[in-house]
Design an enzyme around this catalytic site. Structure first.
Site: not given
Length: 315
Positions: A16, A89, A125, A149, A171
């Site tokens: 990440d 993203e 994303k 996400t 998350f």
């Protein structure tokens, strides 16, 4: 065997980070980025040339295109280091606009393809709002794979499964943060760790639901605060982990066993759940944590997108 190598035996390990120079030492399969990680990376001196060359080449183009070209530039560098996929993203400011999200995602894919990158090596994303999930559904139908996400609730995961998205990123750490903050002085860290961590419990519930009902969407736990959260989700399809925590796993020789089990999930009696738009919105509204963290996450990513624009303007 260290814990990182042990984890790789039953979970796909994903890095990440936008810092592609850090990646090679951990040998992850995939990598994820987000606006905050890219913003952090472009402010490091070693990435100044990538920022400068992108801006110099495309500065006459609209800002949103320059941003996408920068994101794809980072993505291509990451893909040169890893064997698998990179997640890039869509601008968080489009989180409530289905058609704009689809258009932006298609452009990102076209930019990757222009660099010779195969479509299957990129995950787009998108925030797991109702509009984002609908955009992802359309993209998947067009062969563009997505990573949903800012996912904090079971209802978001169910809707993503219905939309047949490729992958979701629940998350863990941000869920934990919310419950810890709510509890204040009464929070018992030891009692709420491992399998009792609220973030771990959320991902476990989603994983079990998907495996029980044969939902093909991949589950990738994200946003970890400590390695205990990671080891409590060993066996999850994928886990995306920051470099600092990858280093801690690599330094630990403690025994690591799978915690999640697809066979056990298939054998467990679970109720079937489905959501239409009204049901989804109501279920999300009933979950104060998910409502707050989703809104906060979109605001935060949008703010970092604005900061990135300012950095570009200053080049």
């Amino acid at each position: 065997m260290n814990q990182l190598d042990a984890l790789k035996q039953f979970t796909t390990v994903v890095a990440d980070t936008g810092d592609f120079k850090q990646l090679a030492q951990f040998k992850p399969q995939d990598a994820t980025t987000n606006p905050s990680l890219i913003l952090k990376a472009v402010q490091k001196p070693e990435y100044a040339p990538l920022l400068q060359s992108t801006v110099a080449q495309w500065k006459e183009r609209p800002m949103d295109e320059v941003i996408d070209r920068l994101l794809v530039g980072f993505g291509c560098e990451i893909l040169a280091t890893i064997p698998g996929r990179v997640s890039t993203e869509v601008d968080a400011r489009l989180s409530f606009d289905t058609s704009a999200t689809v258009t932006r995602a298609e452009r990102i894919i076209e930019l990757y393809q222009a660099q010779g990158i195969h479509i299957d090596r990129v995950l787009i994303k998108v925030a797991a709002t109702w509009e984002g999930i609908k955009a992802a559904e359309k993209l998947e139908q067009r062969g563009i794979h997505t990573n949903l996400t800012l996912l904090f609730s079971f209802c978001q995961a169910v809707a993503c499964g219905q939309a047949k998205v490729q992958l979701i990123s629940p998350f863990v750490g941000r869920i934990y943060d919310w419950y810890k903050k709510q509890a204040g002085a009464s929070w018992d860290e030891a009692a709420r760790s491992g399998a009792n961590d609220p973030g771990v419990q959320s991902v476990t519930q989603i994983y079990n639901h998907y495996k029980h009902f044969g939902i093909a969407t991949e589950v990738m736990g994200a946003s970890f605060r400590n390695i205990g959260q990671i080891t409590a989700l060993a066996g999850c399809d994928l886990l995306t982990i920051a470099p600092e925590l990858l280093a801690q796993l690599a330094a630990s020789e403690a025994l690591l066993q799978p915690a999640l089990n697809a066979e056990a999930a298939r054998a467990t009696a679970l109720p079937a759940v489905q959501y239409d738009e009204a049901g989804f919105r109501y279920a999300l509204n009933e979950d104060a944590m998910a409502t707050e963290k989703l809104a906060e996450g979109i605001r935060s990513f949008a703010a970092d997108a604005v900061k990135l624009e300012k950095l570009i303007q200053a080049v």
